[in-house]
Design a protein around this motif. Structure first.
Motif, short mmCIF file in Angstrom:
data_model
loop_
_atom_site.label_atom_id
_atom_site.label_comp_id
_atom_site.label_asym_id
_atom_site.label_seq_id
_atom_site.Cartn_x
_atom_site.Cartn_y
_atom_site.Cartn_z
N ILE A 84 -35.68 -48.43 51.88
CA ILE A 84 -36.92 -48.86 51.24
C ILE A 84 -36.64 -50.12 50.44
O ILE A 84 -35.50 -50.39 50.06
N HIS A 85 -37.71 -50.89 50.20
CA HIS A 85 -37.60 -52.03 49.29
C HIS A 85 -38.40 -51.71 48.04
O HIS A 85 -39.62 -51.61 48.10
N PRO A 86 -37.72 -51.50 46.89
CA PRO A 86 -38.44 -51.15 45.67
C PRO A 86 -39.13 -52.35 45.05
O PRO A 86 -38.75 -53.50 45.29
N ILE A 87 -40.17 -52.07 44.25
CA ILE A 87 -40.86 -53.16 43.55
C ILE A 87 -39.97 -53.76 42.48
O ILE A 87 -40.14 -54.91 42.09
N ARG A 88 -39.01 -52.98 41.99
CA ARG A 88 -38.01 -53.48 41.05
C ARG A 88 -36.82 -52.53 41.08
O ARG A 88 -36.93 -51.39 41.50
N TYR A 89 -35.66 -53.02 40.64
CA TYR A 89 -34.43 -52.22 40.69
C TYR A 89 -34.07 -51.60 39.35
O TYR A 89 -33.14 -50.79 39.28
N ASN A 90 -34.74 -51.97 38.30
CA ASN A 90 -34.39 -51.46 36.98
C ASN A 90 -35.65 -51.15 36.18
O ASN A 90 -36.73 -51.66 36.48
N GLY A 91 -35.49 -50.31 35.16
CA GLY A 91 -36.61 -49.96 34.30
C GLY A 91 -37.11 -48.56 34.58
O GLY A 91 -36.71 -47.90 35.54
N PRO A 92 -38.04 -48.08 33.75
CA PRO A 92 -38.58 -46.72 33.91
C PRO A 92 -39.62 -46.66 35.00
O PRO A 92 -40.27 -47.65 35.32
N ILE A 93 -39.78 -45.47 35.57
CA ILE A 93 -40.85 -45.22 36.54
C ILE A 93 -41.32 -43.79 36.36
O ILE A 93 -40.54 -42.92 35.93
N SER A 94 -42.61 -43.56 36.61
CA SER A 94 -43.19 -42.23 36.45
C SER A 94 -43.41 -41.56 37.79
O SER A 94 -43.62 -42.22 38.81
N LYS A 95 -43.37 -40.25 37.77
CA LYS A 95 -43.60 -39.44 38.97
C LYS A 95 -44.92 -39.85 39.62
O LYS A 95 -45.95 -39.94 38.98
N GLY A 96 -44.88 -40.11 40.93
CA GLY A 96 -46.07 -40.48 41.68
C GLY A 96 -46.42 -41.94 41.63
O GLY A 96 -47.33 -42.39 42.35
N GLN A 97 -45.73 -42.73 40.83
CA GLN A 97 -46.01 -44.15 40.74
C GLN A 97 -45.45 -44.87 41.97
O GLN A 97 -44.46 -44.44 42.57
N VAL A 98 -46.09 -45.97 42.37
CA VAL A 98 -45.59 -46.73 43.52
C VAL A 98 -44.18 -47.22 43.23
O VAL A 98 -43.91 -47.86 42.20
N LEU A 99 -43.27 -46.89 44.14
CA LEU A 99 -41.86 -47.27 44.00
C LEU A 99 -41.55 -48.51 44.85
O LEU A 99 -40.73 -49.34 44.48
N GLY A 100 -42.20 -48.62 45.98
CA GLY A 100 -41.94 -49.75 46.86
C GLY A 100 -42.55 -49.52 48.23
O GLY A 100 -43.59 -48.89 48.34
#
Length: 321
Positions: free
Chosen positions: A269-285
């Motif tokens: 997959i290609h993530p929208i970013r490689y660092n920082g917080p993310i929440s369950k169900g949020q777009v990852l990439g």
């Protein structure tokens, strides 16, 4: 369409320092819902006309998609993602077809959205000039099915500086209680985290043979169409990039998420970013083009626990979520 470009709060001093370090268009302050019926600004996957993610191929791979396609039913009400000044009209096709209309919004004043500028195409705005407020009715979705029968109707959302708006479209998702170990759906179009079966390249279950039986699969392959939107299975901290092939092929990318008692690597997959917080169900990439590397395989995300344990039970608990 194929070039179809269709469509927080800090103390003031800290915010000004943040502006100096990062252009406003790149900061993670989320926009409001754009289309009625799509509260999470869900992005179009792939259909026979192409894919809706930022950077998707256009013109047989000669060009890239400079926007994001937010799903929106023909005739649906469209809302302003942030407050700002309208200008337009915006024409893309320049041929007078049924969807050749749109408008630009540029943030104004000293608000947090002052640096934003976006074009929304394939909509008819209620007006082309003047001020509009975040969440206020902007117009209506035009009849895309008339022009492209069978496409996933959508608004083309394009940042004026041609940067990726995906992270701005993704709403803040508060962390959810996760004592039961339930992970969210990982890939759009696969709400039950269905696992790849067997194909000519092998099988997708945990422990499946690898390297002619000399090795074992220490992960699970979750079915995911090339170009589809990928979501965070749980809330945590991102780190990466994570490379698996180390050869620079079209799917050699991924990211790790650690948090909520879990640690997992999601590959191909290609993530929208490689660092920082993310929440369950949020777009990852987005899912990368696996068919380009392994033609005929069941395209999938490689989901691997950091301790090489079996993630199957956590993925199966996401059924129906």
């Amino acid at each position: 369409w194929l070039n179809f470009s269709c469509v927080s709060s800090f103390p003031r001093e800290a915010f000004i320092r943040q502006l100096d370090a990062h252009p406003p268009q790149q900061q993670h302050q989320h926009w409001a819902q754009i289309c009625s019926g799509n509260p999470t600004n869900r992005i179009r996957g792939c259909d026979r006309y192409g894919c809706g993610n930022f950077g998707a191929d256009r013109h047989s791979g000669k060009e890239k998609h400079a926007g994001v396609d937010v799903i929106c039913s023909d005739g649906a009400t469209v809302y302003a993602p942030f407050s700002g000044q309208l200008s337009g009209p915006i024409r893309f096709f320049h041929n007078g077809n049924a969807i050749d209309d749109g408008v630009q919004i540029r943030g104004s004043g000293k608000s947090l959205t002052a640096g934003y500028c976006v074009k929304l195409v394939c909509i008819h705005p209620i007006r082309y000039h003047g001020q509009i407020r975040r969440g206020q009715k902007l117009g209506k979705m035009l009849p895309m099915q008339k022009v492209y029968p069978g496409i996933t109707s959508h608004i083309h959302v394009e940042n004026c500086d041609h940067s990726d708006p995906t992270h701005l479209l993704t709403p803040d998702v508060p962390p959810l209680p996760q004592q039961d170990g339930r992970w969210a759906a990982v890939c759009a179009g696969n709400p039950t985290n269905e696992i790849r079966g067997c194909d000519k390249y092998g099988c997708g279950y945990y422990g499946a043979p690898r390297r002619n039986g000399k090795g074992k699969h220490h992960a699970v392959d979750v079915i995911c169409a090339d170009g589809a939107t990928v979501y965070a299975p749980f809330s945590g901290q991102l780190s990466g990039p994570v490379k698996f092939f180390h050869n620079g092929n079209a799917i050699d990318d991924g990211v790790q998420i650690r948090g909520s008692g879990f640690c997992v690597k999601l590959l191909c997959i290609h993530p929208i970013r490689y660092n920082g917080p993310i929440s369950k169900g949020q777009v990852l990439g987005r899912m990368l083009p696996m068919q380009r590397v392994f033609p005929g395989i069941t395209s999938h995300i490689h989901v691997e626990n950091c301790d090489h344990s079996d993630p199957t039970s956590n993925l199966e608990r996401g059924k129906g979520q």
